[in-house]
Scaffold this motif. Structure first.
Motif, PDB file in Angstrom:
ATOM      1  N   MET A   1     -14.137 -36.314  -2.732  1.00 53.01           N
ATOM      2  CA  MET A   1     -13.807 -34.913  -2.460  1.00 53.01           C
ATOM      3  C   MET A   1     -14.302 -33.996  -3.576  1.00 53.01           C
ATOM      4  SD  MET A   1     -10.014 -35.077  -0.664  1.00 53.01           S
ATOM      5  CE  MET A   1     -10.011 -33.288  -0.435  1.00 53.01           C
ATOM      6  N   LEU A   2     -14.224 -34.452  -4.825  1.00 50.70           N
ATOM      7  CA  LEU A   2     -14.744 -33.645  -5.925  1.00 50.70           C
ATOM      8  C   LEU A   2     -16.252 -33.449  -5.800  1.00 50.70           C
ATOM      9  CD1 LEU A   2     -12.757 -34.997  -9.017  1.00 50.70           C
ATOM     10  CD2 LEU A   2     -12.530 -32.769  -7.915  1.00 50.70           C
ATOM     11  N   GLU A   3     -16.935 -34.484  -5.336  1.00 48.36           N
ATOM     12  CA  GLU A   3     -18.375 -34.363  -5.117  1.00 48.36           C
ATOM     13  C   GLU A   3     -18.680 -33.325  -4.045  1.00 48.36           C
ATOM     14  OE1 GLU A   3     -22.216 -37.151  -3.788  1.00 48.36           O
ATOM     15  OE2 GLU A   3     -20.209 -38.027  -4.023  1.00 48.36           O
ATOM     16  N   GLN A   4     -17.887 -33.321  -2.988  1.00 41.17           N
ATOM     17  CA  GLN A   4     -18.088 -32.337  -1.924  1.00 41.17           C
ATOM     18  C   GLN A   4     -17.702 -30.928  -2.382  1.00 41.17           C
ATOM     19  OE1 GLN A   4     -19.599 -32.909   0.963  1.00 41.17           O
ATOM     20  NE2 GLN A   4     -19.857 -35.059   0.351  1.00 41.17           N
ATOM     21  N   LEU A   5     -16.656 -30.830  -3.182  1.00 37.73           N
ATOM     22  CA  LEU A   5     -16.230 -29.518  -3.683  1.00 37.73           C
ATOM     23  C   LEU A   5     -17.306 -28.845  -4.533  1.00 37.73           C
ATOM     24  CD1 LEU A   5     -12.492 -30.200  -4.614  1.00 37.73           C
ATOM     25  CD2 LEU A   5     -13.311 -28.431  -3.028  1.00 37.73           C
ATOM     26  N   ALA A   6     -18.111 -29.672  -5.190  1.00 41.03           N
ATOM     27  CA  ALA A   6     -19.176 -29.128  -6.027  1.00 41.03           C
ATOM     28  C   ALA A   6     -20.437 -28.820  -5.235  1.00 41.03           C
ATOM     29  CB  ALA A   6     -19.505 -30.114  -7.154  1.00 41.03           C
ATOM     30  N   GLY A   7     -20.438 -29.078  -3.935  1.00 39.55           N
ATOM     31  CA  GLY A   7     -21.612 -28.876  -3.112  1.00 39.55           C
ATOM     32  C   GLY A   7     -21.854 -27.409  -2.779  1.00 39.55           C
ATOM     33  N   GLU A   8     -23.111 -27.118  -2.465  1.00 37.53           N
ATOM     34  CA  GLU A   8     -23.490 -25.743  -2.139  1.00 37.53           C
ATOM     35  C   GLU A   8     -22.861 -25.282  -0.838  1.00 37.53           C
ATOM     36  OE1 GLU A   8     -27.615 -23.187  -1.331  1.00 37.53           O
ATOM     37  OE2 GLU A   8     -27.685 -25.225  -2.156  1.00 37.53           O
ATOM     38  N   HIS A   9     -22.671 -26.198   0.121  1.00 40.85           N
ATOM     39  CA  HIS A   9     -22.111 -25.806   1.409  1.00 40.85           C
ATOM     40  C   HIS A   9     -20.680 -25.282   1.274  1.00 40.85           C
ATOM     41  CE1 HIS A   9     -20.768 -29.916   0.715  1.00 40.85           C
ATOM     42  NE2 HIS A   9     -19.830 -29.758   1.641  1.00 40.85           N
ATOM     43  N   VAL A  10     -19.949 -25.801   0.276  1.00 44.69           N
ATOM     44  CA  VAL A  10     -18.586 -25.313   0.044  1.00 44.69           C
ATOM     45  C   VAL A  10     -18.623 -23.897  -0.525  1.00 44.69           C
ATOM     46  CG1 VAL A  10     -16.475 -25.677  -1.289  1.00 44.69           C
ATOM     47  CG2 VAL A  10     -17.645 -27.631  -0.254  1.00 44.69           C
ATOM     48  N   ALA A  11     -19.540 -23.650  -1.461  1.00 40.68           N
ATOM     49  CA  ALA A  11     -19.665 -22.310  -2.032  1.00 40.68           C
ATOM     50  C   ALA A  11     -20.061 -21.292  -0.962  1.00 40.68           C
ATOM     51  CB  ALA A  11     -20.704 -22.322  -3.158  1.00 40.68           C
ATOM     52  N   VAL A  12     -20.961 -21.686  -0.057  1.00 42.56           N
ATOM     53  CA  VAL A  12     -21.382 -20.797   1.019  1.00 42.56           C
ATOM     54  C   VAL A  12     -20.209 -20.486   1.944  1.00 42.56           C
ATOM     55  CG1 VAL A  12     -22.856 -20.585   3.054  1.00 42.56           C
ATOM     56  CG2 VAL A  12     -23.787 -21.514   0.928  1.00 42.56           C
ATOM     57  N   ALA A  13     -19.423 -21.522   2.303  1.00 49.12           N
ATOM     58  CA  ALA A  13     -18.280 -21.325   3.193  1.00 49.12           C
ATOM     59  C   ALA A  13     -17.261 -20.377   2.573  1.00 49.12           C
ATOM     60  CB  ALA A  13     -17.639 -22.673   3.511  1.00 49.12           C
ATOM     61  N   ARG A  14     -17.016 -20.537   1.270  1.00 47.42           N
ATOM     62  CA  ARG A  14     -16.061 -19.658   0.611  1.00 47.42           C
ATOM     63  C   ARG A  14     -16.593 -18.231   0.536  1.00 47.42           C
ATOM     64  NH1 ARG A  14     -14.409 -23.884  -4.261  1.00 47.42           N
ATOM     65  NH2 ARG A  14     -12.610 -24.826  -3.194  1.00 47.42           N
ATOM     66  N   SER A  15     -17.890 -18.090   0.310  1.00 51.49           N
ATOM     67  CA  SER A  15     -18.468 -16.743   0.224  1.00 51.49           C
ATOM     68  C   SER A  15     -18.400 -16.011   1.553  1.00 51.49           C
ATOM     69  CB  SER A  15     -19.924 -16.825  -0.242  1.00 51.49           C
ATOM     70  OG  SER A  15     -20.740 -17.462   0.732  1.00 51.49           O
ATOM     71  N   ARG A  16     -18.326 -16.758   2.636  1.00 54.74           N
ATOM     72  CA  ARG A  16     -18.222 -16.145   3.969  1.00 54.74           C
ATOM     73  C   ARG A  16     -16.787 -15.821   4.333  1.00 54.74           C
ATOM     74  NH1 ARG A  16     -22.312 -19.865   7.690  1.00 54.74           N
ATOM     75  NH2 ARG A  16     -24.281 -19.097   6.777  1.00 54.74           N
ATOM     76  N   GLY A  17     -15.867 -16.119   3.450  1.00 57.50           N
ATOM     77  CA  GLY A  17     -14.472 -15.800   3.705  1.00 57.50           C
ATOM     78  C   GLY A  17     -13.731 -16.819   4.534  1.00 57.50           C
ATOM     79  N   VAL A  18     -14.268 -18.040   4.637  1.00 60.40           N
ATOM     80  CA  VAL A  18     -13.573 -19.096   5.373  1.00 60.40           C
ATOM     81  C   VAL A  18     -12.285 -19.437   4.626  1.00 60.40           C
ATOM     82  CG1 VAL A  18     -13.720 -21.466   6.223  1.00 60.40           C
ATOM     83  CG2 VAL A  18     -15.761 -20.012   6.223  1.00 60.40           C
TER      84      VAL A  18
END
Length: 319
Positions: A203-220
């Motif tokens: 999960m930490l590996e996924q949290l550091a992924g770009e797709h997570v940053a993009v999802a958060r930037s979109r307000g998910v």
């Protein structure tokens, strides 16, 4: 590759592997030093006539290949032979003891999945002191072998406090759960720590992924980010570990069942090995190999469902 073709191919591979394993298992019993008849006699002296009768009963004078294919033919018909120690059919022994082992493994697996996934999730998401505490706790759990946990739990909760029985399997659903609670915890403790650490790392590996940053930037919403973009993507690694966990549970039951006097397959294997009960050892060994292969097959079939990025062709290449 279609699901059906993949499944059929794996089933064929399993049949070939099981055939090879059967040859090794059968042959290993005859690699032990000494004459098999001496094991059957348990050191007792016997007249030539009695020795000849034993050799005839167990076909010990037949060539190895003849004995092996006769045994293989019997197994194909569900006949695992007759136990030397218990003087009864091995199939009956397995049918009587397998439910206890499967119940113990199922209870342990539920504990491992529920607690291990929860600790891994909380450690990865919360971080800080919570994560540090979970890391220390899981490190202690991973460093505690099953037989040590069995002795400690039995001494504290069964002997000293009297909260649980010291052994046995009980009768009826509630009584069985009560009797198997301590063994299940002892069996699951090490694996809870392992799964928690694997889940946390994935999960930490996924949290550091770009797709997570993009999802958060979109307000998910954060809950949706953690569930859909972190935990679900980490499930591939977790599922692989779960397959190893089931295999480990099947092996470690030998130690735990002996400590708690549970009349399951594990305790039967230990007793059969000690008394040189060849037919029983061979049957249980073959059963464990078959269970291992079934677990691996289920994991391979579930992988594409859990992680759409993985295809059956990928699993074929990995296999």
């Amino acid at each position: 590759m279609s699901f059906l073709r993949f499944a059929l191919r794996r089933l064929l591979e399993m049949a070939v592997t099981l055939l090879g394993a059967s040859f090794v298992i059968f042959g290993a019993m005859y690699l032990a030093p000494g004459d098999p008849a001496s094991f059957l006699l348990s050191g007792r002296s016997a007249s030539p006539a009695a020795l000849a009768a034993i050799n005839a009963q167990y076909h010990l004078n037949d060539p190895f290949a003849v004995r092996y294919f006769r045994w293989l033919g019997q197994i194909a018909h569900g006949d695992f032979g007759r136990s030397i120690e218990y003087r009864t059919d091995v199939s009956r022994l397995l049918a009587d003891r397998l439910p206890s082992t499967l119940t113990l493994v199922a209870m342990s697996l539920l504990l491992v999945l529920a607690i291990g996934l929860l600790l891994g999730w909380v450690g990865a998401v919360r971080g800080g002191a919570t994560d540090s505490t979970i890391l220390v706790t899981t490190t202690v759990a991973v460093g505690t072998p099953s037989f040590v946990a069995a002795v400690l739990l039995q001494g504290l909760f069964a002997v000293r406090l009297g909260w649980f029985p010291t052994g046995g399997t009980g009768q009826g659903f509630a009584d069985t759960v009560w009797h198997l609670t301590l063994p299940a915890v002892a069996l699951a403790l090490y694996l809870i720590g392992m799964l928690a650490r694997v889940t946390r790392a994935a999960m930490l590996e996924q949290l550091a992924g770009e797709h997570v940053a993009v999802a958060r930037s979109r307000g998910v919403p954060e809950r949706q980010v953690i569930w859909r973009h972190v935990f679900r993507n980490a499930l591939g690694t977790v599922l692989t570990t779960a397959g190893l966990i089931v295999s480990t549970l099947l092996i470690c039951t030998v130690l735990v069942e002996s400590a708690f006097s549970i009349g399951g397959i594990g305790q039967l294997l230990e007793l059969a090995t000690t008394t040189k009960d060849f037919p029983t050892v061979q049957a249980i060994s073959l059963l464990i190999v078959a269970l291992f292969m079934v677990v691996n097959l289920v994991v391979d079939l579930l992988h594409p469902l859990v992680d759409p990025r993985i295809t059956l062709n990928d699993r074929r290449s990995a296999g």
